[in-house]
Motif scaffolding. Structure first.
Motif, mmCIF file in Angstrom:
data_model
loop_
_atom_site.group_PDB
_atom_site.id
_atom_site.type_symbol
_atom_site.label_atom_id
_atom_site.label_comp_id
_atom_site.label_asym_id
_atom_site.label_seq_id
_atom_site.Cartn_x
_atom_site.Cartn_y
_atom_site.Cartn_z
ATOM 1 N N PHE A 203 0.833 -1.201 0.000
ATOM 2 C CA PHE A 203 0.000 0.000 0.000
ATOM 3 C C PHE A 203 0.871 1.256 0.000
ATOM 4 C CE2 PHE A 203 -2.262 3.354 2.332
ATOM 5 C CZ PHE A 203 -3.305 3.549 1.453
ATOM 6 N N THR A 204 1.897 1.286 0.847
ATOM 7 C CA THR A 204 2.745 2.474 0.920
ATOM 8 C C THR A 204 3.598 2.649 -0.329
ATOM 9 O OG1 THR A 204 4.423 1.233 2.143
ATOM 10 C CG2 THR A 204 2.849 2.517 3.440
ATOM 11 N N ALA A 205 3.748 1.589 -1.133
ATOM 12 C CA ALA A 205 4.533 1.678 -2.361
ATOM 13 C C ALA A 205 3.709 2.170 -3.550
ATOM 14 C CB ALA A 205 5.136 0.312 -2.686
ATOM 15 N N THR A 206 2.408 2.308 -3.397
ATOM 16 C CA THR A 206 1.576 2.739 -4.522
ATOM 17 C C THR A 206 1.821 4.218 -4.823
ATOM 18 O OG1 THR A 206 -0.279 3.306 -3.085
ATOM 19 C CG2 THR A 206 -0.266 1.079 -4.008
ATOM 20 N N PRO A 207 1.744 4.608 -6.095
ATOM 21 C CA PRO A 207 1.964 6.018 -6.433
ATOM 22 C C PRO A 207 0.912 6.942 -5.823
ATOM 23 C CG PRO A 207 1.439 4.720 -8.405
ATOM 24 C CD PRO A 207 1.547 3.773 -7.262
ATOM 25 N N GLU A 208 -0.308 6.436 -5.659
ATOM 26 C CA GLU A 208 -1.357 7.263 -5.059
ATOM 27 C C GLU A 208 -1.008 7.617 -3.622
ATOM 28 O OE1 GLU A 208 -1.957 4.302 -6.485
ATOM 29 O OE2 GLU A 208 -3.212 4.730 -8.213
ATOM 30 N N PHE A 209 -0.497 6.633 -2.873
ATOM 31 C CA PHE A 209 -0.151 6.896 -1.473
ATOM 32 C C PHE A 209 1.046 7.831 -1.380
ATOM 33 C CE2 PHE A 209 2.094 5.993 2.486
ATOM 34 C CZ PHE A 209 1.092 6.290 3.386
ATOM 35 N N LYS A 210 2.026 7.656 -2.275
ATOM 36 C CA LYS A 210 3.197 8.538 -2.244
ATOM 37 C C LYS A 210 2.787 9.981 -2.515
ATOM 38 C CE LYS A 210 6.614 5.060 -3.374
ATOM 39 N NZ LYS A 210 7.586 4.548 -4.326
ATOM 40 N N ARG A 211 1.869 10.181 -3.451
ATOM 41 C CA ARG A 211 1.385 11.538 -3.742
ATOM 42 C C ARG A 211 0.630 12.112 -2.549
ATOM 43 N NH1 ARG A 211 0.000 15.453 -7.196
ATOM 44 N NH2 ARG A 211 -2.172 16.098 -7.391
ATOM 45 N N ARG B 24 2.429 16.040 3.950
ATOM 46 C CA ARG B 24 3.647 16.592 4.566
ATOM 47 C C ARG B 24 3.714 18.103 4.376
ATOM 48 N NH1 ARG B 24 8.040 12.135 3.074
ATOM 49 N NH2 ARG B 24 7.818 10.886 4.935
ATOM 50 N N LYS B 25 3.344 18.571 3.176
ATOM 51 C CA LYS B 25 3.369 20.013 2.925
ATOM 52 C C LYS B 25 2.322 20.731 3.765
ATOM 53 C CE LYS B 25 5.119 19.556 -1.750
ATOM 54 N NZ LYS B 25 4.774 19.585 -3.169
ATOM 55 N N LEU B 26 1.152 20.116 3.915
ATOM 56 C CA LEU B 26 0.084 20.750 4.690
ATOM 57 C C LEU B 26 0.408 20.814 6.174
ATOM 58 C CD1 LEU B 26 -3.129 19.202 3.111
ATOM 59 C CD2 LEU B 26 -2.353 21.563 2.942
ATOM 60 N N LEU B 27 1.045 19.768 6.674
ATOM 61 C CA LEU B 27 1.273 19.669 8.113
ATOM 62 C C LEU B 27 2.639 20.172 8.547
ATOM 63 C CD1 LEU B 27 -0.340 16.185 8.782
ATOM 64 C CD2 LEU B 27 -1.342 18.430 9.061
ATOM 65 N N LYS B 28 3.375 20.776 7.635
ATOM 66 C CA LYS B 28 4.719 21.227 7.980
ATOM 67 C C LYS B 28 4.628 22.400 8.955
ATOM 68 C CE LYS B 28 7.876 20.864 4.944
ATOM 69 N NZ LYS B 28 8.712 21.019 3.766
ATOM 70 N N VAL B 29 5.174 22.203 10.137
ATOM 71 C CA VAL B 29 5.189 23.229 11.173
ATOM 72 C C VAL B 29 6.605 23.272 11.718
ATOM 73 C CG1 VAL B 29 4.252 23.910 13.425
ATOM 74 C CG2 VAL B 29 2.791 22.776 11.767
ATOM 75 N N SER B 30 7.129 24.471 11.924
ATOM 76 C CA SER B 30 8.490 24.585 12.431
ATOM 77 C C SER B 30 8.554 24.098 13.878
ATOM 78 C CB SER B 30 8.976 26.034 12.348
ATOM 79 O OG SER B 30 8.259 26.828 13.290
ATOM 80 N N LYS B 31 9.738 23.666 14.301
ATOM 81 C CA LYS B 31 9.931 23.154 15.661
ATOM 82 C C LYS B 31 9.570 24.225 16.684
ATOM 83 C CE LYS B 31 12.112 20.394 18.761
ATOM 84 N NZ LYS B 31 11.336 20.524 19.945
ATOM 85 N N ALA B 32 9.981 25.460 16.446
ATOM 86 C CA ALA B 32 9.688 26.543 17.382
ATOM 87 C C ALA B 32 8.177 26.763 17.509
ATOM 88 C CB ALA B 32 10.367 27.828 16.925
ATOM 89 N N GLU B 33 7.475 26.741 16.370
ATOM 90 C CA GLU B 33 6.024 26.946 16.415
ATOM 91 C C GLU B 33 5.337 25.776 17.118
ATOM 92 O OE1 GLU B 33 2.215 27.670 13.450
ATOM 93 O OE2 GLU B 33 4.236 27.701 12.630
ATOM 94 N N LEU B 34 5.803 24.552 16.857
ATOM 95 C CA LEU B 34 5.226 23.385 17.510
ATOM 96 C C LEU B 34 5.440 23.447 19.020
ATOM 97 C CD1 LEU B 34 3.835 20.633 17.242
ATOM 98 C CD2 LEU B 34 6.101 19.634 16.955
ATOM 99 N N ASP B 35 6.654 23.802 19.453
ATOM 100 C CA ASP B 35 6.933 23.928 20.887
ATOM 101 C C ASP B 35 6.041 24.974 21.540
ATOM 102 O OD1 ASP B 35 8.858 21.979 20.709
ATOM 103 O OD2 ASP B 35 10.546 23.387 20.628
#
Length: 76
Positions: free
Chosen positions: A24-32, A38-49
């Protein structure tokens, strides 16, 4: 249609094997999907703290030993 006819059709149906976690994790749909998340949930360490610190300070459970989710203390 008789039930025998339906049973014969079901016997000839072929289904692909179920996906395992690795497949499942190797499928192109899952990789996309994973890349987008990852782009949506990207939060800096300082902001997360800062968010964690603020959540702990404003939590209604703070300082309440009887709050839901707390482990009961042992009586000695």
């Amino acid at each position: 249609m008789s039930s025998k006819h339906l049973e014969a059709n079901k016997a000839r149906e072929t289904h692909p094997p179920p996906l395992t976690g690795d497949r499942f994790t190797a499928t192109p749909e899952f990789k996309r999907f994973k890349g987008i998340i990852r782009k949506l949930l990207k939060v800096s360490k300082a902001e997360l703290d800062e968010r964690v610190r603020h959540a702990k300070e404003t939590s209604p459970r703070a300082g309440n030993p009887n709050a839901a989710g707390r482990k009961p203390t042992r009586i000695k």
